[in-house]
Design a protein around this motif. Structure first.
Motif, PDB file in Angstrom:
ATOM      1  N   PHE A 332      16.660  67.641   3.068  1.00  0.00           N
ATOM      2  CA  PHE A 332      15.832  68.155   1.977  1.00  0.00           C
ATOM      3  C   PHE A 332      16.457  67.793   0.633  1.00  0.00           C
ATOM      4  CE2 PHE A 332      14.121  70.771   5.288  1.00  0.00           C
ATOM      5  CZ  PHE A 332      12.862  71.193   4.858  1.00  0.00           C
ATOM      6  N   SER A 333      15.626  67.377  -0.325  1.00  0.00           N
ATOM      7  CA  SER A 333      16.070  67.347  -1.721  1.00  0.00           C
ATOM      8  C   SER A 333      15.957  68.782  -2.223  1.00  0.00           C
ATOM      9  CB  SER A 333      15.177  66.432  -2.553  1.00  0.00           C
ATOM     10  OG  SER A 333      15.513  65.079  -2.303  1.00  0.00           O
ATOM     11  N   GLN A 334      16.984  69.254  -2.949  1.00  0.00           N
ATOM     12  CA  GLN A 334      17.022  70.657  -3.338  1.00  0.00           C
ATOM     13  C   GLN A 334      17.121  70.790  -4.861  1.00  0.00           C
ATOM     14  OE1 GLN A 334      19.734  73.022  -0.944  1.00  0.00           O
ATOM     15  NE2 GLN A 334      19.486  71.673   0.841  1.00  0.00           N
ATOM     16  N   TYR A 335      16.385  71.776  -5.405  1.00  0.00           N
ATOM     17  CA  TYR A 335      16.281  71.949  -6.860  1.00  0.00           C
ATOM     18  C   TYR A 335      16.385  73.429  -7.205  1.00  0.00           C
ATOM     19  CZ  TYR A 335      14.374  67.246  -6.450  1.00  0.00           C
ATOM     20  OH  TYR A 335      14.207  65.907  -6.156  1.00  0.00           O
ATOM     21  N   TYR A 336      17.301  73.757  -8.126  1.00  0.00           N
ATOM     22  CA  TYR A 336      17.536  75.150  -8.471  1.00  0.00           C
ATOM     23  C   TYR A 336      17.538  75.334  -9.986  1.00  0.00           C
ATOM     24  CZ  TYR A 336      18.864  75.031  -3.619  1.00  0.00           C
ATOM     25  OH  TYR A 336      18.833  74.827  -2.259  1.00  0.00           O
ATOM     26  N   LEU A 337      16.703  76.260 -10.462  1.00  0.00           N
ATOM     27  CA  LEU A 337      16.666  76.584 -11.888  1.00  0.00           C
ATOM     28  C   LEU A 337      17.527  77.830 -12.106  1.00  0.00           C
ATOM     29  CD1 LEU A 337      15.173  75.800 -14.620  1.00  0.00           C
ATOM     30  CD2 LEU A 337      13.812  77.853 -14.178  1.00  0.00           C
ATOM     31  N   VAL A 338      18.652  77.662 -12.805  1.00  0.00           N
ATOM     32  CA  VAL A 338      19.624  78.742 -12.925  1.00  0.00           C
ATOM     33  C   VAL A 338      20.158  78.833 -14.354  1.00  0.00           C
ATOM     34  CG1 VAL A 338      21.763  79.717 -11.975  1.00  0.00           C
ATOM     35  CG2 VAL A 338      20.328  78.289 -10.529  1.00  0.00           C
ATOM     36  N   GLY A 339      20.376  80.082 -14.799  1.00  0.00           N
ATOM     37  CA  GLY A 339      20.894  80.299 -16.145  1.00  0.00           C
ATOM     38  C   GLY A 339      22.390  80.501 -16.196  1.00  0.00           C
ATOM     39  N   SER A 350      28.569  70.113  -6.204  1.00  0.00           N
ATOM     40  CA  SER A 350      28.126  69.634  -7.523  1.00  0.00           C
ATOM     41  C   SER A 350      26.752  68.983  -7.392  1.00  0.00           C
ATOM     42  CB  SER A 350      29.109  68.594  -8.066  1.00  0.00           C
ATOM     43  OG  SER A 350      30.350  69.206  -8.292  1.00  0.00           O
ATOM     44  N   ALA A 351      25.931  69.194  -8.405  1.00  0.00           N
ATOM     45  CA  ALA A 351      24.577  68.623  -8.394  1.00  0.00           C
ATOM     46  C   ALA A 351      24.622  67.113  -8.562  1.00  0.00           C
ATOM     47  CB  ALA A 351      23.756  69.243  -9.513  1.00  0.00           C
ATOM     48  N   THR A 352      23.638  66.428  -7.961  1.00  0.00           N
ATOM     49  CA  THR A 352      23.480  64.987  -8.189  1.00  0.00           C
ATOM     50  C   THR A 352      23.156  64.757  -9.658  1.00  0.00           C
ATOM     51  OG1 THR A 352      22.354  64.980  -6.041  1.00  0.00           O
ATOM     52  CG2 THR A 352      22.324  62.920  -7.284  1.00  0.00           C
ATOM     53  N   LYS A 353      22.332  65.677 -10.206  1.00  0.00           N
ATOM     54  CA  LYS A 353      21.852  65.522 -11.579  1.00  0.00           C
ATOM     55  C   LYS A 353      21.532  66.912 -12.122  1.00  0.00           C
ATOM     56  CE  LYS A 353      18.442  62.710 -14.046  1.00  0.00           C
ATOM     57  NZ  LYS A 353      17.202  61.971 -13.938  1.00  0.00           N
ATOM     58  N   LYS A 354      21.734  67.087 -13.424  1.00  0.00           N
ATOM     59  CA  LYS A 354      21.468  68.364 -14.060  1.00  0.00           C
ATOM     60  C   LYS A 354      20.588  68.119 -15.272  1.00  0.00           C
ATOM     61  CE  LYS A 354      25.115  70.562 -15.641  1.00  0.00           C
ATOM     62  NZ  LYS A 354      26.361  71.345 -15.804  1.00  0.00           N
ATOM     63  N   ARG A 355      19.603  68.979 -15.502  1.00  0.00           N
ATOM     64  CA  ARG A 355      18.736  68.814 -16.667  1.00  0.00           C
ATOM     65  C   ARG A 355      18.693  70.125 -17.442  1.00  0.00           C
ATOM     66  NH1 ARG A 355      13.884  64.980 -16.856  1.00  0.00           N
ATOM     67  NH2 ARG A 355      12.806  65.517 -18.788  1.00  0.00           N
ATOM     68  N   GLY A 360      11.455  80.088 -21.733  1.00  0.00           N
ATOM     69  CA  GLY A 360      11.294  80.976 -22.879  1.00  0.00           C
ATOM     70  C   GLY A 360      12.428  80.638 -23.844  1.00  0.00           C
ATOM     71  N   ASN A 361      13.199  81.659 -24.228  1.00  0.00           N
ATOM     72  CA  ASN A 361      14.338  81.407 -25.129  1.00  0.00           C
ATOM     73  C   ASN A 361      15.645  81.268 -24.367  1.00  0.00           C
ATOM     74  OD1 ASN A 361      12.779  81.527 -27.462  1.00  0.00           O
ATOM     75  ND2 ASN A 361      12.835  83.762 -27.461  1.00  0.00           N
ATOM     76  N   LEU A 362      15.562  81.360 -23.052  1.00  0.00           N
ATOM     77  CA  LEU A 362      16.777  81.333 -22.242  1.00  0.00           C
ATOM     78  C   LEU A 362      17.160  79.902 -21.875  1.00  0.00           C
ATOM     79  CD1 LEU A 362      18.794  83.280 -20.829  1.00  0.00           C
ATOM     80  CD2 LEU A 362      17.317  83.186 -18.826  1.00  0.00           C
ATOM     81  N   ARG A 363      18.363  79.516 -22.245  1.00  0.00           N
ATOM     82  CA  ARG A 363      18.874  78.175 -21.914  1.00  0.00           C
ATOM     83  C   ARG A 363      19.227  78.163 -20.430  1.00  0.00           C
ATOM     84  NH1 ARG A 363      21.934  74.650 -20.135  1.00  0.00           N
ATOM     85  NH2 ARG A 363      23.445  73.385 -21.224  1.00  0.00           N
ATOM     86  N   VAL A 364      18.627  77.237 -19.678  1.00  0.00           N
ATOM     87  CA  VAL A 364      18.833  77.159 -18.230  1.00  0.00           C
ATOM     88  C   VAL A 364      19.137  75.716 -17.823  1.00  0.00           C
ATOM     89  CG1 VAL A 364      17.426  79.155 -17.587  1.00  0.00           C
ATOM     90  CG2 VAL A 364      16.315  76.957 -17.923  1.00  0.00           C
ATOM     91  N   ASP A 365      19.652  75.554 -16.616  1.00  0.00           N
ATOM     92  CA  ASP A 365      19.864  74.216 -16.073  1.00  0.00           C
ATOM     93  C   ASP A 365      19.045  74.050 -14.803  1.00  0.00           C
ATOM     94  OD1 ASP A 365      21.921  72.765 -17.699  1.00  0.00           O
ATOM     95  OD2 ASP A 365      23.021  74.612 -17.342  1.00  0.00           O
ATOM     96  N   PHE A 366      18.519  72.843 -14.625  1.00  0.00           N
ATOM     97  CA  PHE A 366      17.780  72.500 -13.416  1.00  0.00           C
ATOM     98  C   PHE A 366      18.715  71.618 -12.593  1.00  0.00           C
ATOM     99  CE2 PHE A 366      13.903  70.286 -11.457  1.00  0.00           C
ATOM    100  CZ  PHE A 366      13.612  71.370 -10.631  1.00  0.00           C
TER     101      PHE A 366
END
Length: 377
Positions: A332-339, A350-355, A360-366
Protein backbone atom coordinates in the motif's frame (compact mmCIF):
# COMPACT_ATOMS: atom_id res chain seq x y z
CA UNK A 1 -21.74 32.61 -25.86
CA UNK A 2 -19.88 35.44 -24.17
CA UNK A 3 -16.49 34.46 -22.74
CA UNK A 4 -15.47 35.64 -19.30
CA UNK A 5 -12.10 35.88 -17.59
CA UNK A 6 -12.63 33.40 -14.77
CA UNK A 7 -10.51 32.20 -11.89
CA UNK A 8 -10.76 29.58 -9.19
CA UNK A 9 -9.53 30.25 -5.65
CA UNK A 10 -8.10 27.58 -3.34
CA UNK A 11 -6.25 26.97 -0.09
CA UNK A 12 -2.48 27.54 0.03
CA UNK A 13 -0.58 24.60 -1.41
CA UNK A 14 -3.38 23.35 -3.68
CA UNK A 15 -2.78 25.63 -6.71
CA UNK A 16 -1.21 22.85 -8.83
CA UNK A 17 -3.99 20.42 -7.86
CA UNK A 18 -6.75 22.84 -8.96
CA UNK A 19 -4.82 23.70 -12.15
CA UNK A 20 -4.65 19.97 -13.02
CA UNK A 21 -8.38 19.59 -12.34
CA UNK A 22 -9.18 22.52 -14.64
CA UNK A 23 -6.86 21.16 -17.35
CA UNK A 24 -8.54 17.76 -17.14
CA UNK A 25 -11.89 19.57 -17.63
CA UNK A 26 -10.45 21.05 -20.84
CA UNK A 27 -9.23 24.54 -19.85
CA UNK A 28 -5.97 26.37 -20.51
CA UNK A 29 -4.79 27.75 -17.18
CA UNK A 30 -2.49 30.36 -15.66
CA UNK A 31 -1.55 30.01 -11.99
CA UNK A 32 -0.57 32.49 -9.30
CA UNK A 33 -0.68 32.27 -5.49
CA UNK A 34 -4.16 31.25 -4.41
CA UNK A 35 -5.69 31.54 -7.92
CA UNK A 36 -5.87 29.67 -11.20
CA UNK A 37 -7.12 31.70 -14.19
CA UNK A 38 -9.04 30.33 -17.18
CA UNK A 39 -11.56 31.59 -19.74
CA UNK A 40 -15.10 30.37 -20.20
CA UNK A 41 -18.78 30.99 -20.91
CA UNK A 42 -21.81 30.63 -18.63
CA UNK A 43 -21.74 26.92 -19.43
CA UNK A 44 -18.16 26.76 -18.08
CA UNK A 45 -19.16 28.64 -14.92
CA UNK A 46 -21.74 25.91 -14.28
CA UNK A 47 -19.37 23.09 -15.20
CA UNK A 48 -16.51 24.25 -12.97
CA UNK A 49 -18.73 24.97 -9.95
CA UNK A 50 -20.31 21.55 -10.35
CA UNK A 51 -17.12 19.53 -10.95
CA UNK A 52 -14.18 21.18 -9.18
CA UNK A 53 -13.37 19.04 -6.14
CA UNK A 54 -10.48 21.00 -4.64
CA UNK A 55 -11.26 24.71 -5.26
CA UNK A 56 -12.99 27.18 -2.91
CA UNK A 57 -14.81 29.40 -5.39
CA UNK A 58 -15.15 30.33 -9.08
CA UNK A 59 -15.15 34.07 -9.79
CA UNK A 60 -15.56 36.34 -12.81
CA UNK A 61 -12.78 38.94 -13.03
CA UNK A 62 -14.60 42.14 -14.03
CA UNK A 63 -11.65 44.53 -14.10
CA UNK A 64 -7.99 44.80 -13.13
CA UNK A 65 -6.18 48.13 -12.73
CA UNK A 66 -3.52 50.04 -10.75
CA UNK A 67 -4.95 52.00 -7.79
CA UNK A 68 -2.69 54.06 -5.54
CA UNK A 69 -5.45 56.38 -4.28
CA UNK A 70 -9.18 56.28 -3.56
CA UNK A 71 -10.06 58.55 -6.49
CA UNK A 72 -8.50 56.13 -9.01
CA UNK A 73 -10.25 53.22 -7.31
CA UNK A 74 -13.60 55.05 -7.41
CA UNK A 75 -13.27 56.10 -11.07
CA UNK A 76 -12.29 52.64 -12.31
CA UNK A 77 -15.15 50.97 -10.45
CA UNK A 78 -17.60 53.63 -11.69
CA UNK A 79 -16.56 52.93 -15.31
CA UNK A 80 -17.85 49.32 -15.16
CA UNK A 81 -21.28 48.79 -16.75
CA UNK A 82 -22.99 47.76 -13.52
CA UNK A 83 -26.52 47.78 -14.94
CA UNK A 84 -25.48 44.93 -17.22
CA UNK A 85 -24.51 42.83 -14.17
CA UNK A 86 -26.83 43.97 -11.40
CA UNK A 87 -30.60 44.52 -11.52
CA UNK A 88 -31.90 47.64 -9.77
CA UNK A 89 -32.85 45.70 -6.60
CA UNK A 90 -29.65 43.58 -6.46
CA UNK A 91 -28.15 42.92 -3.04
CA UNK A 92 -24.43 43.35 -3.65
CA UNK A 93 -22.21 42.84 -0.59
CA UNK A 94 -18.60 43.94 -1.24
CA UNK A 95 -15.73 42.05 0.39
CA UNK A 96 -12.40 43.89 0.45
CA UNK A 97 -8.84 42.71 0.92
CA UNK A 98 -5.56 44.57 0.69
CA UNK A 99 -2.03 43.15 0.76
CA UNK A 100 1.15 45.27 0.44
CA UNK A 101 -0.75 48.19 -1.12
CA UNK A 102 -0.88 51.95 -0.47
CA UNK A 103 -4.64 51.64 0.00
CA UNK A 104 -4.53 49.42 3.06
CA UNK A 105 -7.78 50.19 4.93
CA UNK A 106 -10.09 47.32 3.95
CA UNK A 107 -13.29 48.99 5.31
CA UNK A 108 -12.31 52.15 3.39
CA UNK A 109 -11.73 50.19 0.16
CA UNK A 110 -15.08 48.37 0.53
CA UNK A 111 -16.94 51.58 1.17
CA UNK A 112 -15.42 53.44 -1.85
CA UNK A 113 -16.20 50.50 -4.17
CA UNK A 114 -19.75 50.29 -2.82
CA UNK A 115 -20.22 54.06 -3.26
CA UNK A 116 -18.95 53.94 -6.87
CA UNK A 117 -21.37 51.11 -7.74
CA UNK A 118 -24.33 52.82 -6.03
CA UNK A 119 -23.63 56.10 -7.84
CA UNK A 120 -23.20 54.41 -11.24
CA UNK A 121 -26.37 52.33 -10.85
CA UNK A 122 -28.30 55.37 -9.61
CA UNK A 123 -27.26 57.16 -12.80
CA UNK A 124 -28.02 54.16 -15.01
CA UNK A 125 -31.40 53.38 -13.41
CA UNK A 126 -32.28 57.07 -12.85
CA UNK A 127 -32.53 56.67 -9.09
CA UNK A 128 -31.38 59.32 -6.64
CA UNK A 129 -28.61 57.59 -4.71
CA UNK A 130 -30.96 55.01 -3.19
CA UNK A 131 -31.05 51.35 -4.21
CA UNK A 132 -33.38 48.96 -2.35
CA UNK A 133 -30.97 45.95 -2.24
CA UNK A 134 -34.01 43.75 -1.59
CA UNK A 135 -33.42 41.24 -4.41
CA UNK A 136 -31.02 38.41 -5.15
CA UNK A 137 -27.42 38.39 -3.94
CA UNK A 138 -24.54 39.25 -6.29
CA UNK A 139 -21.40 38.78 -4.13
CA UNK A 140 -18.61 41.16 -5.19
CA UNK A 141 -15.06 41.43 -4.03
CA UNK A 142 -12.20 43.86 -4.42
CA UNK A 143 -8.67 42.58 -3.91
CA UNK A 144 -5.61 44.82 -3.86
CA UNK A 145 -2.16 43.31 -4.13
CA UNK A 146 0.91 45.52 -4.60
CA UNK A 147 -1.41 48.37 -5.69
CA UNK A 148 -3.17 46.32 -8.40
CA UNK A 149 -6.91 46.12 -7.83
CA UNK A 150 -9.14 43.31 -9.04
CA UNK A 151 -12.92 43.58 -8.98
CA UNK A 152 -14.69 40.20 -9.17
CA UNK A 153 -18.14 38.67 -9.05
CA UNK A 154 -18.35 35.42 -7.07
CA UNK A 155 -20.39 32.80 -8.99
CA UNK A 156 -20.22 30.13 -6.26
CA UNK A 157 -21.76 31.81 -3.22
CA UNK A 158 -20.95 29.58 -0.27
CA UNK A 159 -17.52 27.98 -0.57
CA UNK A 160 -17.42 24.87 -2.77
CA UNK A 161 -16.36 22.76 0.22
CA UNK A 162 -19.99 23.02 1.35
CA UNK A 163 -21.12 20.09 -0.77
CA UNK A 164 -24.39 19.68 1.07
CA UNK A 165 -24.07 16.02 2.12
CA UNK A 166 -22.51 16.59 5.53
CA UNK A 167 -25.22 17.37 8.07
CA UNK A 168 -23.35 16.58 11.25
CA UNK A 169 -19.75 17.21 12.08
CA UNK A 170 -17.52 14.90 14.04
CA UNK A 171 -14.90 16.33 16.41
CA UNK A 172 -12.70 18.19 13.88
CA UNK A 173 -13.68 17.24 10.35
CA UNK A 174 -11.60 18.00 7.30
CA UNK A 175 -13.31 20.33 4.85
CA UNK A 176 -14.58 18.37 1.87
CA UNK A 177 -12.40 20.16 -0.70
CA UNK A 178 -9.34 19.76 1.53
CA UNK A 179 -10.01 16.01 1.78
CA UNK A 180 -10.43 15.84 -2.01
CA UNK A 181 -7.17 17.79 -2.39
CA UNK A 182 -5.31 15.23 -0.26
CA UNK A 183 -6.73 12.40 -2.40
CA UNK A 184 -5.62 14.25 -5.54
CA UNK A 185 -2.07 14.27 -4.13
CA UNK A 186 -2.19 10.45 -4.23
CA UNK A 187 -2.60 8.22 -7.32
CA UNK A 188 -6.17 7.33 -6.26
CA UNK A 189 -8.69 7.08 -9.10
CA UNK A 190 -10.99 4.29 -7.87
CA UNK A 191 -9.03 1.47 -9.53
CA UNK A 192 -7.29 0.40 -6.26
CA UNK A 193 -8.65 -0.33 -2.78
CA UNK A 194 -8.63 2.57 -0.34
CA UNK A 195 -8.52 2.39 3.47
CA UNK A 196 -9.08 5.15 6.03
CA UNK A 197 -8.44 3.49 9.42
CA UNK A 198 -9.31 6.61 11.49
CA UNK A 199 -12.18 7.95 9.45
CA UNK A 200 -13.94 10.26 11.93
CA UNK A 201 -17.01 11.69 10.17
CA UNK A 202 -16.01 9.92 6.95
CA UNK A 203 -15.00 12.83 4.72
CA UNK A 204 -11.92 11.21 3.11
CA UNK A 205 -13.78 7.95 2.39
CA UNK A 206 -16.83 9.80 0.98
CA UNK A 207 -14.72 12.08 -1.24
CA UNK A 208 -12.83 8.97 -2.45
CA UNK A 209 -16.15 7.32 -3.36
CA UNK A 210 -17.23 10.45 -5.27
CA UNK A 211 -13.94 10.38 -7.23
CA UNK A 212 -14.11 6.61 -7.82
CA UNK A 213 -17.73 6.77 -9.03
CA UNK A 214 -17.21 10.03 -11.00
CA UNK A 215 -19.94 11.85 -9.07
CA UNK A 216 -19.88 15.65 -9.44
CA UNK A 217 -19.16 17.10 -5.97
CA UNK A 218 -21.54 20.04 -6.50
CA UNK A 219 -24.53 17.77 -7.24
CA UNK A 220 -26.46 18.59 -4.04
CA UNK A 221 -26.29 22.35 -3.89
CA UNK A 222 -27.23 25.69 -5.40
CA UNK A 223 -24.74 28.36 -6.46
CA UNK A 224 -24.79 32.16 -6.50
CA UNK A 225 -25.16 32.16 -10.32
CA UNK A 226 -28.55 30.40 -9.97
CA UNK A 227 -29.95 33.74 -8.80
CA UNK A 228 -28.28 36.02 -11.37
CA UNK A 229 -31.08 37.40 -13.55
CA UNK A 230 -28.92 37.34 -16.72
CA UNK A 231 -27.79 33.73 -16.25
CA UNK A 232 -29.39 31.01 -18.42
CA UNK A 233 -31.24 28.75 -15.91
CA UNK A 234 -31.34 25.76 -18.28
CA UNK A 235 -27.55 25.36 -18.14
CA UNK A 236 -27.46 24.13 -14.53
CA UNK A 237 -30.38 21.72 -15.07
CA UNK A 238 -28.76 20.26 -18.19
CA UNK A 239 -25.34 19.97 -16.52
CA UNK A 240 -26.89 18.00 -13.63
CA UNK A 241 -28.58 15.60 -16.08
CA UNK A 242 -25.27 15.12 -17.92
CA UNK A 243 -23.38 14.62 -14.65
CA UNK A 244 -25.85 11.95 -13.51
CA UNK A 245 -25.33 10.06 -16.76
CA UNK A 246 -21.55 9.96 -16.14
CA UNK A 247 -21.73 8.17 -12.76
CA UNK A 248 -20.09 4.75 -12.88
CA UNK A 249 -19.80 1.81 -10.45
CA UNK A 250 -16.90 1.76 -8.00
CA UNK A 251 -14.19 -0.66 -9.18
CA UNK A 252 -12.48 -1.40 -5.86
CA UNK A 253 -13.61 -1.37 -2.21
CA UNK A 254 -13.31 1.56 0.20
CA UNK A 255 -12.87 0.67 3.88
CA UNK A 256 -13.43 3.23 6.68
CA UNK A 257 -12.97 2.37 10.34
CA UNK A 258 -12.79 4.23 13.65
CA UNK A 259 -12.59 3.40 17.35
CA UNK A 260 -15.69 5.51 18.08
CA UNK A 261 -19.05 3.96 17.12
CA UNK A 262 -21.00 7.20 17.61
CA UNK A 263 -18.84 9.09 15.10
CA UNK A 264 -19.15 6.17 12.65
CA UNK A 265 -22.93 6.62 12.75
CA UNK A 266 -22.40 10.25 11.68
CA UNK A 267 -20.06 9.07 8.90
CA UNK A 268 -22.74 6.65 7.67
CA UNK A 269 -25.38 9.41 7.63
CA UNK A 270 -23.04 11.62 5.60
CA UNK A 271 -22.24 8.77 3.19
CA UNK A 272 -25.95 8.06 2.79
CA UNK A 273 -26.62 11.73 1.95
CA UNK A 274 -23.85 11.59 -0.66
CA UNK A 275 -25.38 8.44 -2.19
CA UNK A 276 -22.28 6.30 -1.47
CA UNK A 277 -23.25 4.40 1.69
CA UNK A 278 -23.30 1.11 -0.25
CA UNK A 279 -19.78 1.78 -1.56
CA UNK A 280 -18.00 2.14 1.80
CA UNK A 281 -17.41 -0.64 4.36
CA UNK A 282 -17.68 1.00 7.79
CA UNK A 283 -16.33 -0.85 10.83
CA UNK A 284 -15.69 0.00 14.47
CA UNK A 285 -12.13 -1.00 15.30
CA UNK A 286 -9.15 0.49 17.16
CA UNK A 287 -6.06 1.19 15.06
CA UNK A 288 -3.98 -1.28 17.14
CA UNK A 289 -6.36 -4.09 16.11
CA UNK A 290 -6.50 -3.15 12.40
CA UNK A 291 -5.87 -5.90 9.84
CA UNK A 292 -6.69 -6.28 6.15
CA UNK A 293 -6.55 -8.98 3.49
CA UNK A 294 -6.50 -6.34 0.74
CA UNK A 295 -3.30 -5.49 -1.13
CA UNK A 296 -1.98 -2.95 -3.66
CA UNK A 297 -3.98 0.06 -2.59
CA UNK A 298 -3.90 3.30 -0.63
CA UNK A 299 -4.06 3.92 3.10
CA UNK A 300 -4.88 7.54 3.88
CA UNK A 301 -5.95 9.08 7.16
CA UNK A 302 -6.06 12.21 9.27
CA UNK A 303 -5.28 10.86 12.76
CA UNK A 304 -6.43 12.88 15.78
CA UNK A 305 -3.88 15.58 16.60
CA UNK A 306 -3.73 19.14 17.87
CA UNK A 307 -7.00 20.10 19.53
CA UNK A 308 -8.53 16.68 18.97
CA UNK A 309 -5.92 14.99 21.18
CA UNK A 310 -4.95 17.55 23.82
CA UNK A 311 -2.38 15.28 25.38
CA UNK A 312 0.82 15.11 23.32
CA UNK A 313 1.76 11.79 24.91
CA UNK A 314 -1.45 10.10 23.81
CA UNK A 315 -0.89 11.42 20.27
CA UNK A 316 2.61 9.96 20.23
CA UNK A 317 1.37 6.63 21.61
CA UNK A 318 -1.23 6.60 18.81
CA UNK A 319 1.44 7.27 16.15
CA UNK A 320 3.45 4.32 17.51
CA UNK A 321 0.35 2.07 17.32
CA UNK A 322 -0.21 3.26 13.75
CA UNK A 323 3.33 2.27 12.75
CA UNK A 324 2.99 -1.17 14.35
CA UNK A 325 -0.40 -1.78 12.70
CA UNK A 326 0.15 -0.29 9.23
CA UNK A 327 3.80 -0.35 8.16
CA UNK A 328 3.72 -4.10 7.46
CA UNK A 329 1.25 -3.46 4.59
CA UNK A 330 4.03 -2.39 2.23
CA UNK A 331 2.10 -3.04 -0.99
CA UNK A 332 0.00 0.00 0.00
CA UNK A 333 1.05 3.59 -0.61
CA UNK A 334 0.35 5.34 2.70
CA UNK A 335 -0.52 9.00 3.39
CA UNK A 336 -0.91 10.70 6.76
CA UNK A 337 -1.98 14.28 7.50
CA UNK A 338 -0.45 15.17 10.87
CA UNK A 339 0.21 18.36 12.83
CA UNK A 340 3.09 16.93 14.88
CA UNK A 341 6.61 17.46 13.42
CA UNK A 342 7.83 14.39 15.38
CA UNK A 343 5.37 12.03 13.67
CA UNK A 344 8.01 10.01 11.76
CA UNK A 345 9.98 9.30 14.93
CA UNK A 346 6.99 7.68 16.68
CA UNK A 347 5.54 6.08 13.52
CA UNK A 348 8.86 4.32 13.04
CA UNK A 349 9.75 5.26 9.48
CA UNK A 350 10.82 8.36 7.53
CA UNK A 351 8.42 9.50 4.82
CA UNK A 352 9.33 9.14 1.14
CA UNK A 353 8.07 12.70 0.72
CA UNK A 354 6.57 15.40 2.93
CA UNK A 355 4.33 18.28 1.88
CA UNK A 356 3.60 21.33 4.04
CA UNK A 357 -0.09 22.35 4.09
CA UNK A 358 -2.47 24.44 6.18
CA UNK A 359 -5.62 22.81 7.54
CA UNK A 360 -7.51 26.01 8.37
CA UNK A 361 -4.87 27.98 10.29
CA UNK A 362 -3.10 24.88 11.52
CA UNK A 363 0.26 24.13 9.90
CA UNK A 364 0.32 20.41 9.05
CA UNK A 365 2.45 17.96 7.09
CA UNK A 366 1.24 15.40 4.57
CA UNK A 367 3.56 12.42 5.05
CA UNK A 368 3.78 10.17 1.97
CA UNK A 369 5.07 6.60 2.13
CA UNK A 370 5.23 5.06 -1.33
CA UNK A 371 4.58 1.37 -1.77
CA UNK A 372 7.20 -1.16 -2.81
CA UNK A 373 5.61 -1.22 -6.28
CA UNK A 374 7.03 1.10 -8.93
CA UNK A 375 3.74 1.43 -10.81
CA UNK A 376 1.85 3.07 -7.93
CA UNK A 377 3.28 6.29 -6.56
Amino acid sequence: MEKYQLYATMGAGFESVVAKELQSLGYDTRTENGRVFFKGSQRDIVKTNLWLRTADRVKILLKEFKAMDFETLYNNVYEIDWAELLPVDAKFPVQGRSVRSKLHSEPGIQSIVKKAIVNKMSDQYHRRGFLPESGNVYPLDVHLYKDTARISLDTSGESLFKRGYRIEHGGAPLKENFAAGLLKLTPYDGSHPLIDPMTGSGTLAIEAALIGKNIAPGSWRQFAFDNFDWFDPTLHKNALIEAKAQIKPLQQPIWASDIDQSILEIAKLNANNAGVLQDIYFKQIAIKDFTTEMTNGIIITNPPYGKRLKDKQSAEALFTQMGEALLKYDSFSQYYLVGDPDFEKFFGKSATKKRKLFNGNLRVDFYQYWSNRNDFK
